[in-house]
Enzyme design. Structure first.
Site, PDB file in Angstrom:
ATOM      1  N   SER A  33       0.827  -1.224   0.000  1.00 46.84           N
ATOM      2  CA  SER A  33       0.000   0.000   0.000  1.00 46.84           C
ATOM      3  C   SER A  33       0.852   1.260   0.000  1.00 46.84           C
ATOM      4  O   SER A  33       1.712   1.430   0.860  1.00 46.84           O
ATOM      5  CB  SER A  33      -0.880   0.051   1.252  1.00 46.84           C
ATOM      6  OG  SER A  33      -1.750  -1.031   1.297  1.00 46.84           O
ATOM      7  N   HIS A  64      -3.367   0.237  -4.463  1.00 47.10           N
ATOM      8  CA  HIS A  64      -2.722  -0.902  -5.125  1.00 47.10           C
ATOM      9  C   HIS A  64      -3.050  -0.813  -6.611  1.00 47.10           C
ATOM     10  O   HIS A  64      -4.206  -0.977  -7.005  1.00 47.10           O
ATOM     11  CB  HIS A  64      -3.239  -2.232  -4.564  1.00 47.10           C
ATOM     12  CG  HIS A  64      -2.713  -2.554  -3.205  1.00 47.10           C
ATOM     13  ND1 HIS A  64      -1.674  -3.419  -2.999  1.00 47.10           N
ATOM     14  CD2 HIS A  64      -3.072  -2.106  -1.988  1.00 47.10           C
ATOM     15  CE1 HIS A  64      -1.428  -3.507  -1.695  1.00 47.10           C
ATOM     16  NE2 HIS A  64      -2.261  -2.723  -1.061  1.00 47.10           N
ATOM     17  N   TYR A  88      -8.551 -10.623   2.886  1.00 46.25           N
ATOM     18  CA  TYR A  88      -9.805  -9.934   3.256  1.00 46.25           C
ATOM     19  C   TYR A  88     -10.624  -9.500   2.044  1.00 46.25           C
ATOM     20  O   TYR A  88     -11.804  -9.188   2.165  1.00 46.25           O
ATOM     21  CB  TYR A  88      -9.529  -8.722   4.177  1.00 46.25           C
ATOM     22  CG  TYR A  88      -8.714  -7.612   3.557  1.00 46.25           C
ATOM     23  CD1 TYR A  88      -9.239  -6.743   2.612  1.00 46.25           C
ATOM     24  CD2 TYR A  88      -7.385  -7.423   3.925  1.00 46.25           C
ATOM     25  CE1 TYR A  88      -8.488  -5.724   2.054  1.00 46.25           C
ATOM     26  CE2 TYR A  88      -6.618  -6.411   3.374  1.00 46.25           C
ATOM     27  CZ  TYR A  88      -7.173  -5.567   2.445  1.00 46.25           C
ATOM     28  OH  TYR A  88      -6.418  -4.576   1.881  1.00 46.25           O
ATOM     29  N   GLU A  89     -10.004  -9.473   0.869  1.00 41.93           N
ATOM     30  CA  GLU A  89     -10.760  -9.107  -0.340  1.00 41.93           C
ATOM     31  C   GLU A  89     -11.687 -10.247  -0.772  1.00 41.93           C
ATOM     32  O   GLU A  89     -12.501 -10.066  -1.675  1.00 41.93           O
ATOM     33  CB  GLU A  89      -9.798  -8.747  -1.473  1.00 41.93           C
ATOM     34  CG  GLU A  89      -9.018  -7.467  -1.214  1.00 41.93           C
ATOM     35  CD  GLU A  89      -7.959  -7.198  -2.271  1.00 41.93           C
ATOM     36  OE1 GLU A  89      -8.325  -6.837  -3.405  1.00 41.93           O
ATOM     37  OE2 GLU A  89      -6.756  -7.354  -1.968  1.00 41.93           O
ATOM     38  N   ALA A 116       2.912  -2.028   4.007  1.00 42.36           N
ATOM     39  CA  ALA A 116       2.688  -0.968   4.987  1.00 42.36           C
ATOM     40  C   ALA A 116       2.243  -1.671   6.268  1.00 42.36           C
ATOM     41  O   ALA A 116       1.462  -2.614   6.215  1.00 42.36           O
ATOM     42  CB  ALA A 116       1.611  -0.024   4.495  1.00 42.36           C
ATOM     43  N   MET A 217      -1.582  -6.881   7.030  1.00 43.03           N
ATOM     44  CA  MET A 217      -2.593  -7.812   6.505  1.00 43.03           C
ATOM     45  C   MET A 217      -2.095  -8.565   5.270  1.00 43.03           C
ATOM     46  O   MET A 217      -2.889  -8.964   4.413  1.00 43.03           O
ATOM     47  CB  MET A 217      -3.873  -7.029   6.163  1.00 43.03           C
ATOM     48  CG  MET A 217      -4.424  -6.224   7.323  1.00 43.03           C
ATOM     49  SD  MET A 217      -5.787  -5.182   6.820  1.00 43.03           S
ATOM     50  CE  MET A 217      -5.994  -4.156   8.285  1.00 43.03           C
ATOM     51  N   SER A 218      -0.791  -8.745   5.174  1.00 43.43           N
ATOM     52  CA  SER A 218      -0.251  -9.376   3.955  1.00 43.43           C
ATOM     53  C   SER A 218       1.053 -10.090   4.262  1.00 43.43           C
ATOM     54  O   SER A 218       1.345 -10.416   5.409  1.00 43.43           O
ATOM     55  CB  SER A 218      -0.008  -8.295   2.893  1.00 43.43           C
ATOM     56  OG  SER A 218       1.056  -7.452   3.287  1.00 43.43           O
ATOM     57  N   ASN A 241       1.853   3.893  10.535  1.00 45.86           N
ATOM     58  CA  ASN A 241       1.095   4.473  11.665  1.00 45.86           C
ATOM     59  C   ASN A 241       1.522   3.779  12.944  1.00 45.86           C
ATOM     60  O   ASN A 241       2.040   2.676  12.923  1.00 45.86           O
ATOM     61  CB  ASN A 241      -0.412   4.267  11.447  1.00 45.86           C
ATOM     62  CG  ASN A 241      -0.759   2.804  11.224  1.00 45.86           C
ATOM     63  OD1 ASN A 241      -0.472   2.236  10.173  1.00 45.86           O
ATOM     64  ND2 ASN A 241      -1.353   2.194  12.228  1.00 45.86           N
TER      65      ASN A 241
HETATM   66  N1  HPA Z   1      -2.865  -2.605  11.332  1.00 42.02           N
HETATM   67  C1  HPA Z   1      -2.995  -3.549  10.389  1.00 42.02           C
HETATM   68  N2  HPA Z   1      -2.559  -3.382   9.152  1.00 42.02           N
HETATM   69  C2  HPA Z   1      -1.973  -2.230   8.846  1.00 42.02           C
HETATM   70  C3  HPA Z   1      -1.801  -1.205   9.782  1.00 42.02           C
HETATM   71  C4  HPA Z   1      -2.293  -1.403  11.108  1.00 42.02           C
HETATM   72  O1  HPA Z   1      -2.177  -0.533  11.999  1.00 42.02           O
HETATM   73  N3  HPA Z   1      -1.171  -0.177   9.156  1.00 42.02           N
HETATM   74  C5  HPA Z   1      -0.956  -0.597   7.877  1.00 42.02           C
HETATM   75  N4  HPA Z   1      -1.437  -1.830   7.678  1.00 42.02           N
END
Ligand code: HPA
Length: 278
Positions: A33, A64, A88-89, A116, A217-218, A241
């Site tokens: 991402s 993406h 999740y898609e 990410a 998530m990947s 983040n």
């Molecule tokens: N949690 C899960 N997946 C993510 C996050 C997160 O804080 N940031 C980027 N992908």
């Protein structure tokens, strides 16, 4: 259970890719991402949108792009996946990892996988890069391992070793390049959840206790399939983040994409440097 993917399906895609390019990549990159921009520096590029490869899983997530870029980067023949699909898609784990199977049959030896991720380690800040030294396959532990189903013996054994999922020599190269380029490099354990909801503060405290430094998530399913097929793997997380361990802040996809802009130049320095040294 969704039907497993066969060698014939994989090889049809291999032929479809070969029909569109003369490049024979040795290194593959998966861009997560907000990290698409890395593909723009590929020279002599052949571009194939995922949708033009019958059976290739198509990305539905903003940020993406969804195409393959094959060409030359720092003197290496590369295949860049601009975007990926996620569990999740609605895709099966076998579909999520189908591109890695195709890469393996195309002759790719090294996978550089990026994502990410949210920082669980309190020392990490948005914009940091984390070298993935190991992963927690939480989704796999509960049964969603991408290798579930008949083993594809052409790739590897039924019970593949994961003691060194992330290649130590490649990790050393990344450390060396980061030091030379003046890019601070964090290191840690990446945990993969299925998403798409972000974590609760209790989820995050649990993950921290379990030893995770970053969450996303990947990546983990792709790495397992890459290792099954004998590829060497370098994993890099862009910290987008701070995960919200005390419930005081809100995590958004916009935040994740915005952090990509800070992360891309650093990630690019490391990846270019590693490619030069290969
Ligand atoms: N949690 C899960 N997946 C993510 C996050 C997160 O804080 N940031 C980027 N992908």
């Amino acid at each position: 259970m969704q039907p497993p993917i066969s060698l014939e399906q994989i090889d049809r895609l291999v032929e479809a890719v070969r029909a569109r390019t003369d490049h024979r990549p040795r290194v593959a990159l998966i861009l997560g991402s907000g990290l698409n921009a890395l593909a723009e520096s590929v020279r002599d590029a052949d571009v194939i949108p995922f949708g033009e490869l019958p059976g290739w899983p198509v990305t539905t997530v903003e940020g993406h792009v969804g195409r393959l870029v094959l060409g030359d980067l720092e003197g290496q023949a590369v295949l860049v996946m601009q975007g990926r699909v996620h569990y999740y898609e609605g895709y099966s784990m076998a579909q999520v990892t189908l591109p890695v199977r195709v890469m393996t049959r195309l002759g790719v030896e090294i996978l550089i996988v990026t994502n990410a991720a949210g920082a669980i380690n309190p020392d990490f800040e948005p914009g940091d890069i984390m070298l993935i030294t190991d992963h927690l396959n939480l989704v796999g532990m509960t049964g969603l391992n991408p290798l579930r189903g008949p083993n594809l013996d052409e790739f590897g054994p039924r019970f593949p070793d994961m003691s060194q999922a992330y290649d130590r020599a490649l990790a050393d190269l990344a450390r060396r390049v980061a030091a030379e380029e003046g890019v601070p490099l964090r290191e840690g354990v990446y945990v993969c959840l299925s998403g798409p909801s972000f974590e609760t503060p209790a989820d995050l405290r649990f993950l921290r206790t379990a030893g995770a430094d970053a969450v996303g998530m990947s990546t983990v399913p792709e790495v397992i399939v890459a290792r099954h097929g004998g590829m060497r793997v370098l994993g890099l997380s862009g910290i987008s983040n701070k995960a919200n361990l005390d419930g005081s802040t809100v995590t958004t996809h916009e935040e994740v994409l915005a952090a990509g802009k800070v992360i891309v130049p650093k990630m690019e320095k490391i990846i270019r440097g590693v490619l030069r040294l290969l």
